[in-house]
Design a protein around this motif. Structure first.
Motif, PDB file in Angstrom:
ATOM      1  N   LEU A  80       0.677  -1.069   0.345  1.00 30.10           N
ATOM      2  CA  LEU A  80       0.011   0.278   0.042  1.00 30.10           C
ATOM      3  C   LEU A  80       1.173   0.856  -0.057  1.00 30.10           C
ATOM      4  CD1 LEU A  80      -2.362  -1.147   2.958  1.00 30.10           C
ATOM      5  CD2 LEU A  80      -2.768  -1.352   0.268  1.00 30.10           C
ATOM      6  N   GLY A  81       1.470   1.252  -0.565  1.00 29.94           N
ATOM      7  CA  GLY A  81       1.895   2.931  -1.504  1.00 29.94           C
ATOM      8  C   GLY A  81       3.869   2.428  -1.047  1.00 29.94           C
ATOM      9  N   ASP A  82       4.227   3.319   0.592  1.00 33.50           N
ATOM     10  CA  ASP A  82       5.691   3.253   1.339  1.00 33.50           C
ATOM     11  C   ASP A  82       5.391   2.145   2.764  1.00 33.50           C
ATOM     12  OD1 ASP A  82       4.332   4.673   2.814  1.00 33.50           O
ATOM     13  OD2 ASP A  82       5.668   5.902   3.171  1.00 33.50           O
ATOM     14  N   ALA A  83       4.524   1.309   2.389  1.00 33.30           N
ATOM     15  CA  ALA A  83       3.821   0.098   3.374  1.00 33.30           C
ATOM     16  C   ALA A  83       3.018  -0.773   2.461  1.00 33.30           C
ATOM     17  CB  ALA A  83       2.794   1.103   4.372  1.00 33.30           C
ATOM     18  N   ALA A  84       3.573  -2.158   3.542  1.00 36.64           N
ATOM     19  CA  ALA A  84       3.376  -3.168   3.477  1.00 36.64           C
ATOM     20  C   ALA A  84       1.989  -3.916   4.617  1.00 36.64           C
ATOM     21  CB  ALA A  84       4.228  -4.022   3.185  1.00 36.64           C
ATOM     22  N   GLU A 133      -1.468  -8.430  12.314  1.00 36.59           N
ATOM     23  CA  GLU A 133      -1.882  -7.739  11.159  1.00 36.59           C
ATOM     24  C   GLU A 133      -0.832  -7.253  11.566  1.00 36.59           C
ATOM     25  OE1 GLU A 133      -2.651  -6.659   7.835  1.00 36.59           O
ATOM     26  OE2 GLU A 133      -3.858  -7.914   8.667  1.00 36.59           O
ATOM     27  N   VAL A 134       0.209  -7.522  10.612  1.00 36.78           N
ATOM     28  CA  VAL A 134       2.090  -6.633  10.512  1.00 36.78           C
ATOM     29  C   VAL A 134       2.038  -5.764   9.528  1.00 36.78           C
ATOM     30  CG1 VAL A 134       4.141  -6.749  10.108  1.00 36.78           C
ATOM     31  CG2 VAL A 134       3.039  -8.586  11.119  1.00 36.78           C
ATOM     32  N   ILE A 135       2.578  -4.587  10.525  1.00 33.49           N
ATOM     33  CA  ILE A 135       2.783  -3.132   9.229  1.00 33.49           C
ATOM     34  C   ILE A 135       4.499  -3.239   9.159  1.00 33.49           C
ATOM     35  CG2 ILE A 135       1.978  -0.777   8.580  1.00 33.49           C
ATOM     36  CD1 ILE A 135      -1.241  -1.050   9.582  1.00 33.49           C
ATOM     37  N   VAL A 136       4.476  -2.664   7.821  1.00 36.18           N
ATOM     38  CA  VAL A 136       5.823  -2.195   7.315  1.00 36.18           C
ATOM     39  C   VAL A 136       5.897  -1.295   6.891  1.00 36.18           C
ATOM     40  CG1 VAL A 136       8.862  -3.154   6.280  1.00 36.18           C
ATOM     41  CG2 VAL A 136       6.791  -4.982   7.936  1.00 36.18           C
ATOM     42  N   THR A 137       7.154  -0.340   7.509  1.00 34.99           N
ATOM     43  CA  THR A 137       7.033   0.331   6.037  1.00 34.99           C
ATOM     44  C   THR A 137       8.460   0.585   5.973  1.00 34.99           C
ATOM     45  OG1 THR A 137       7.593   2.425   8.020  1.00 34.99           O
ATOM     46  CG2 THR A 137       4.990   1.730   7.592  1.00 34.99           C
ATOM     47  N   ASP A 150      11.017  -3.083  -0.213  1.00 29.57           N
ATOM     48  CA  ASP A 150      11.833  -4.444  -0.453  1.00 29.57           C
ATOM     49  C   ASP A 150      13.037  -4.168   0.812  1.00 29.57           C
ATOM     50  OD1 ASP A 150      10.009  -4.721  -2.056  1.00 29.57           O
ATOM     51  OD2 ASP A 150      12.396  -4.636  -3.676  1.00 29.57           O
ATOM     52  N   THR A 151      14.036  -3.296   0.558  1.00 26.83           N
ATOM     53  CA  THR A 151      14.703  -3.769   2.432  1.00 26.83           C
ATOM     54  C   THR A 151      14.251  -3.962   3.566  1.00 26.83           C
ATOM     55  OG1 THR A 151      16.303  -2.783   1.241  1.00 26.83           O
ATOM     56  CG2 THR A 151      17.128  -3.007   3.555  1.00 26.83           C
ATOM     57  N   ALA A 152      12.910  -3.277   3.653  1.00 26.14           N
ATOM     58  CA  ALA A 152      12.251  -3.375   5.029  1.00 26.14           C
ATOM     59  C   ALA A 152      11.502  -4.242   5.730  1.00 26.14           C
ATOM     60  CB  ALA A 152      11.282  -2.023   5.084  1.00 26.14           C
ATOM     61  N   ILE A 153      11.009  -5.169   3.334  1.00 31.19           N
ATOM     62  CA  ILE A 153      10.349  -5.938   4.258  1.00 31.19           C
ATOM     63  C   ILE A 153      11.484  -7.639   4.650  1.00 31.19           C
ATOM     64  CG2 ILE A 153       8.859  -8.121   3.135  1.00 31.19           C
ATOM     65  CD1 ILE A 153       7.602  -6.023   1.583  1.00 31.19           C
ATOM     66  N   ARG A 154      12.264  -7.267   4.092  1.00 30.01           N
ATOM     67  CA  ARG A 154      13.616  -7.788   4.209  1.00 30.01           C
ATOM     68  C   ARG A 154      13.701  -8.576   5.173  1.00 30.01           C
ATOM     69  NH1 ARG A 154      15.117  -6.530  -1.321  1.00 30.01           N
ATOM     70  NH2 ARG A 154      14.517  -7.927  -3.092  1.00 30.01           N
ATOM     71  N   ASN A 180      14.580 -10.895  10.298  1.00 30.34           N
ATOM     72  CA  ASN A 180      13.900 -10.934  11.902  1.00 30.34           C
ATOM     73  C   ASN A 180      13.264 -11.877  12.504  1.00 30.34           C
ATOM     74  OD1 ASN A 180      15.050  -9.531  14.661  1.00 30.34           O
ATOM     75  ND2 ASN A 180      12.952  -9.275  14.640  1.00 30.34           N
ATOM     76  N   GLU A 181      12.410 -12.123  11.719  1.00 32.28           N
ATOM     77  CA  GLU A 181      11.039 -13.276  12.260  1.00 32.28           C
ATOM     78  C   GLU A 181      11.940 -14.210  11.463  1.00 32.28           C
ATOM     79  OE1 GLU A 181       7.506 -14.285  13.087  1.00 32.28           O
ATOM     80  OE2 GLU A 181       8.355 -12.340  13.408  1.00 32.28           O
TER      81      GLU A 181
END
Length: 69
Positions: free
Chosen positions: A7-11, A19-23, A31-35, A40-41
């Motif tokens: 969703l734009g600059d968030a996933a 619900e996990v939200i990554v920005t 992409d770097t934030a999700i990785r 970490n998970e």
């Protein structure tokens, strides 16, 4: 990066009922934030499985000792 809704600059992603939200804010790119979150998970799960394995081994050792007495 399977299962993420971008969703734009968030996933977002639902993990274990939450619900996990990554920005991209801290990481420069989404992409770097999700990785980073996935890495970490993965480390957290490996650590927790190791702890569970130690608990099971300790319980089995106690059962074996109880059977030898």
């Amino acid at each position: 990066m399977h299962g993420w809704v971008i969703l734009g600059d968030a996933a977002t992603k639902r993990v274990n009922g939450q619900e996990v939200i990554v920005t991209a804010h801290r990481f420069g790119s989404l992409d770097t934030a999700i990785r980073a979150w996935e890495d970490n998970e993965r480390r957290r799960m490996v650590h927790e499985l190791g702890n569970l394995g130690r608990l099971v081994n300790d319980a089995l050792d106690r059962l074996r000792q109880a059977g030898n007495t």
